[in-house]
Design a protein around this motif. Structure first.
Motif, short mmCIF file in Angstrom:
data_model
loop_
_atom_site.label_atom_id
_atom_site.label_comp_id
_atom_site.label_asym_id
_atom_site.label_seq_id
_atom_site.Cartn_x
_atom_site.Cartn_y
_atom_site.Cartn_z
N THR A 1 12.15 12.29 -16.61
CA THR A 1 12.79 13.57 -16.89
C THR A 1 14.28 13.39 -16.66
O THR A 1 14.69 13.01 -15.56
CB THR A 1 12.23 14.67 -15.98
N ILE A 2 15.07 13.60 -17.72
CA ILE A 2 16.54 13.42 -17.61
C ILE A 2 17.20 14.76 -17.37
O ILE A 2 17.00 15.71 -18.14
CB ILE A 2 17.15 12.84 -18.90
N PRO B 1 8.00 12.35 -4.65
CA PRO B 1 6.81 11.75 -4.04
C PRO B 1 5.59 12.67 -4.15
O PRO B 1 5.72 13.89 -4.17
CB PRO B 1 7.22 11.56 -2.58
N LYS B 2 4.47 12.04 -4.22
CA LYS B 2 3.19 12.78 -4.32
C LYS B 2 2.21 12.01 -3.45
O LYS B 2 2.04 10.80 -3.64
CB LYS B 2 2.76 12.80 -5.80
N ARG B 3 1.61 12.69 -2.52
CA ARG B 3 0.71 12.03 -1.57
C ARG B 3 -0.28 11.11 -2.30
O ARG B 3 -0.88 11.51 -3.29
CB ARG B 3 -0.07 13.08 -0.77
N GLY B 4 -0.38 9.89 -1.83
CA GLY B 4 -1.34 8.95 -2.41
C GLY B 4 -0.78 8.19 -3.62
O GLY B 4 -1.37 7.21 -4.05
N GLN B 5 0.34 8.69 -4.17
CA GLN B 5 0.89 8.06 -5.37
C GLN B 5 2.24 7.39 -5.09
O GLN B 5 2.86 6.84 -6.00
CB GLN B 5 1.13 9.13 -6.46
N ILE B 6 2.67 7.50 -3.83
CA ILE B 6 4.05 7.12 -3.51
C ILE B 6 4.38 5.69 -3.94
O ILE B 6 5.41 5.43 -4.55
CB ILE B 6 4.33 7.35 -2.01
N LYS B 7 3.46 4.77 -3.64
CA LYS B 7 3.75 3.38 -3.94
C LYS B 7 3.90 3.16 -5.45
O LYS B 7 4.81 2.49 -5.92
CB LYS B 7 2.62 2.50 -3.39
N MET B 8 2.99 3.80 -6.19
CA MET B 8 3.00 3.66 -7.64
C MET B 8 4.29 4.24 -8.24
O MET B 8 4.93 3.65 -9.10
CB MET B 8 1.78 4.36 -8.22
N ILE B 9 4.63 5.43 -7.72
CA ILE B 9 5.85 6.09 -8.22
C ILE B 9 7.08 5.25 -7.92
O ILE B 9 7.94 5.03 -8.78
CB ILE B 9 5.99 7.51 -7.60
N ASN B 10 7.15 4.75 -6.69
CA ASN B 10 8.31 3.94 -6.31
C ASN B 10 8.41 2.67 -7.16
O ASN B 10 9.51 2.24 -7.52
CB ASN B 10 8.25 3.57 -4.83
N GLN B 11 7.25 2.10 -7.45
CA GLN B 11 7.24 0.90 -8.27
C GLN B 11 7.82 1.19 -9.66
O GLN B 11 8.64 0.42 -10.18
CB GLN B 11 5.80 0.41 -8.43
N PHE B 12 7.41 2.32 -10.21
CA PHE B 12 7.92 2.70 -11.53
C PHE B 12 9.43 2.97 -11.47
O PHE B 12 10.18 2.57 -12.36
CB PHE B 12 7.15 3.92 -12.05
N GLY C 1 8.23 11.50 -11.09
CA GLY C 1 7.11 11.86 -10.22
C GLY C 1 5.81 11.28 -10.77
O GLY C 1 5.83 10.29 -11.52
N GLN C 2 4.72 11.91 -10.36
CA GLN C 2 3.40 11.42 -10.76
C GLN C 2 3.21 11.43 -12.28
O GLN C 2 2.79 10.45 -12.88
CB GLN C 2 2.34 12.31 -10.11
N LYS C 3 3.60 12.56 -12.87
CA LYS C 3 3.40 12.73 -14.32
C LYS C 3 4.19 11.68 -15.09
O LYS C 3 3.67 11.00 -15.98
CB LYS C 3 3.84 14.14 -14.74
N GLU C 4 5.47 11.57 -14.73
CA GLU C 4 6.33 10.60 -15.42
C GLU C 4 5.78 9.20 -15.29
O GLU C 4 5.76 8.43 -16.25
CB GLU C 4 7.76 10.66 -14.86
N THR C 5 5.34 8.87 -14.06
CA THR C 5 4.85 7.51 -13.82
C THR C 5 3.62 7.22 -14.66
O THR C 5 3.51 6.18 -15.30
CB THR C 5 4.54 7.34 -12.32
#
Lengths: 501, 501
Positions: A377-378, A313-324, A367-371
């Motif tokens: 990252t495997i 999780p990354k503050r402010g990006q959580i929803k986007m990351i979870n969606q991905f 995380g943010q970068k991957e999303t």
């Protein structure tokens, strides 16, 4: 180590205790603890020798059953389901068999509130005496042969030895194959086919290394002409018996009157074999050979969960990351993988420890970068390495990685196994290798009954070391002047000696 | 009818006896004979109430287990394996439960040659008292809930009633789900989910029609608050109970001390449900509802063999025809169908009878014409119709036909089922409908315990007719002036009355 609330699919947010036990040097502790911590089994069932298999082992064992049964089918077997109880009179029919198994039988002697049974019933310790009375009705002519049947289920044995989860208990789950042939040659060929099945499944699918032995005469299945059995080695160098196949000859067909009429209407007794892979024990062997100091390592094909997704999780990006993460999960699910998204509240690091301990082959960190880059990252449980993969390449990469992963863990297990094998030319060398926790090849007088005294000597002198038999792949014979270490008679064969787990 | 040498995969060349029994009017004979002739089970095992499941039923039941388990998984269950034996002290914990099951228990009281056990062990008749002591250890906090587990395996009940293969016996194979919740509402929702699973699997995959009832108070599972159970109808109009789901409330959680801590650290007893689809019995129901006068009709998805290929030999063309048959077999095998090429020496007509009796959904007839034109003649077991299909279209046509085939047999079974339902406004009408072998809806006083006397009256007066409960889909209530036929009290609900198979 207490039974905490970390259910597989929903780990609690409690503090994660990391797992770190030296498997090689403290194998017994490693095994006991991983069974508890990974929630493979619960030992607190209140009947001695009976355990509860929890989802994390059951899911895997069901996959193992499926693979094993498909292989039995491929070799022309068909499944059946026989009763779990055997009337005492059936059980008594074959003399050697009853002598061998009587000490291990649970007996049912009453039913209902008042009901006494016509006859005591054995809770089957193995099913020969349940199945063969029916075989004698089913087999009539040469056209009915070969008859190749198997059943999957439980058997019960009142074992005196101390019980170990998966490895030894009073109730275990297995497949038993029971085949009938017109000739002794076909029956012998079946024992070779059974050994091939062991290789195809245990080695090629589960990655478990082993040697298959012809057992000495004094260590045969009760009622068999010959017994062939696989032994693998535990991390402490002690052997563990895996599936065995038995050439029954016509011992049981004569006892149970299993006869066929040939094309010229002449009657003959049949020849039989039986084969018994115990899935619960094979599971135990599998986790023992592949695991490492931080926990389990499941072969990809039989992992309860093959891929776990951990969001970073990354503050402010959580929803986007979870969606991905959800998107990746759907993709992998649709591709047929057993995948789980761990969206509990634990810290990512705790999740890493947890799923590594549980032996999940691949972890996807997102995380943010991957999303942003549509990547993952495997992390590989076999090599503990990480790599970044584009989502578009993920399917292909997982196909490649899962094969490579299996090769890595099989090779590692085989290397350790082969490292534990040694050869001795003298009694002193044998003693030394055994102390080094090895399984040792030695020249030997005979695996016929007249070798039994020497085997007893070995056991007495060398703290319980046992003669396991002749490697069925063995091509060499001892030199002409070689002798048995014990009796000094000419050595006719090589046998392996080891200590039991 | 003797145990001949017609093994499934290798029928003998003996004369084929055709099967032809009027299922509707001689159902009992039809069922007994088809079990023998199609080699579904062997009744000659020498323990009363225990039978041997042969490959032709076992293969199908394994497919049924797989479908059922996948559906349990889909609804969030996980598999476990519990011991088959239960210590007498566990078994005694819940008073109603022990009272209900004690008359049906097989008891193990000794082991080994001398060994007496510390305590008698029950061979499990159902697993509540095996599982719930462990549940009390596993459930600690609200985070552990819901706990939804199932196991597949055998249970044993010392049934007094006469045994019938698949439908009633002393050993049966089933799945049992045992779920734990924080609230009563969630537990109630689970019983509805269980009923949905019954519909999704039994109706939508196996094509078995049924009604799900809330059982009267006097006909509940031992220890349950409410029992909901499915009844199907046999061809003779008698009902057969299929899966039931039980709302256990907190009866067992109080007896076995299954408690959880809520988010405010307050302790509560849990609420539970259990669900028990008996695959062996569902298999029996499935063949009973779909079969016809010439034999079995398997639903495509669970047929042991889905397609049989029968070559029609023609002098001088045999090799070419066989080659084409092999080619078609390979094609279908690679497409994932369970296919068999019957190249025994029997006459094609005999093969037709045989495989129709065995219930194989599709037969491909391949002779000179088909081989030359690269076609097959498809025979459908559901409609007994034939059609010619080009090999190039076979894959697509089989996809279409297999769906249509399932619709045809499900619809037919449902029509017969609905035809067997009736409603009665008076006792005379009820009597008449029951004589017509129907299941009859009547206005009724109450399914609480104070309705029990009326139910007893029905049973006494109407040759064993039983009140099955309220259809859970029922939307109507009786007219305001409607009364119970028996006691004359105001009718509060509609119930169904039928006779047992």
């Amino acid at each position: 180590m207490s039974n905490d609330n970390s259910k597989n699919e929903k780990p609690s947010t409690d503090e994660v205790e990391t797992f770190n036990i030296d498997k090689l040097n403290n194998f017994s502790e490693w095994f006991t603890e991983i069974v508890k911590r990974a929630e493979l089994a619960d030992m607190r069932y209140n009947v001695k020798g009976f355990i509860v298999y929890r989802p994390w082992s059951t899911i895997s064992m069901k996959l193992m059953f499926d693979i094993y049964e498909r292989e039995m089918d491929k070799f022309g077997h068909q499944p059946v389901i026989f009763p779990s109880v055997i009337p005492e009179s059936n059980f008594q029919v074959e003399a050697d068999h009853v002598e061998g198994f009587a000490p291990e039988v649970f007996w049912i002697s009453s039913a209902g509130s008042s009901g006494s049974l016509e006859e005591r019933l054995a809770l089957r310790p193995t099913s020969e005496t349940a199945m063969y009375p029916l075989y004698s009705l089913w087999v009539r002519s040469w056209r009915d042969l070969p008859l190749k049947l198997y059943q999957s289920g439980k058997v019960w044995r009142y074992e005196g030895k101390s019980t170990r989860p998966f490895l030894r208990g009073r109730e275990f789950i297995w497949i038993e194959g029971h085949d009938v042939f017109a000739t002794l040659e076909e029956a012998k060929a079946q024992t070779r086919e059974d050994m091939q099945i062991s290789i195809n499944v245990m080695q090629k699918r589960f990655g478990i290394p082993f040697i298959q032995f012809q057992r000495p005469e004094w260590d045969k299945f009760a009622g068999a002409v010959h017994t062939y059995a696989a032994d693998t080695l535990m991390p402490d160098g002690r052997f563990l018996q895996l599936p065995s196949t038995h050439l029954l000859g016509d011992n049981f067909s004569k006892a149970f009157n299993i006869k066929y009429m040939d094309a010229e209407e002449k009657e003959h007794f049949c020849y039989q074999t039986c084969y018994g892979p115990a899935i619960s024990r094979i599971f135990g062997a599998m986790i023992a050979v592949h695991g490492d100091n931080v926990g389990l390592i499941f072969p990809f094909e039989v992992a309860p969960i093959q891929i776990v997704i951990v969001p970073i999780p990354k503050r402010g990006q959580i929803k986007m990351i979870n969606q991905f993460c959800e998107e990746v999960k759907e993709l992998l699910h649709d591709l047929g993988y057993r995948v789980q998204l761990d969206n509990t509240e634990r810290r990512p690091g705790d999740k890493y420890y947890f799923w590594e301990m549980k032996g999940v082959p691949f972890r996807l960190e997102i995380g943010q970068k991957e999303t942003k880059n549509s990547q993952v990252t495997i992390f590989r449980r076999d090599t503990l390495e990480k790599a970044v993969v584009n989502l578009d390449d993920l399917e292909k990469e997982l196909q490649r990685l899962s094969k490579e992963y299996f090769q890595v863990i099989s090779k590692r297990a085989l290397d350790i196994f082969q490292d534990r094998l040694a050869a001795a030319e003298t009694l002193d060398e044998l003693v030394e290798h055994l102390e080094d926790r090895k399984m040792v090849r030695i020249p030997w007088c005979s695996i016929d009954l007249n070798g039994e005294n020497c085997a007893e000597e070995i056991k007495d002198q060398l703290a319980g070391a046992e003669v396991r038999g002749i490697d069925v792949q063995e091509t060499e014979t001892p030199a002409e002047d070689a002798t048995c270490f014990i009796c000094g008679e000419p050595a006719k064969c090589f046998v392996y000696v080891g200590k039991q787990y």
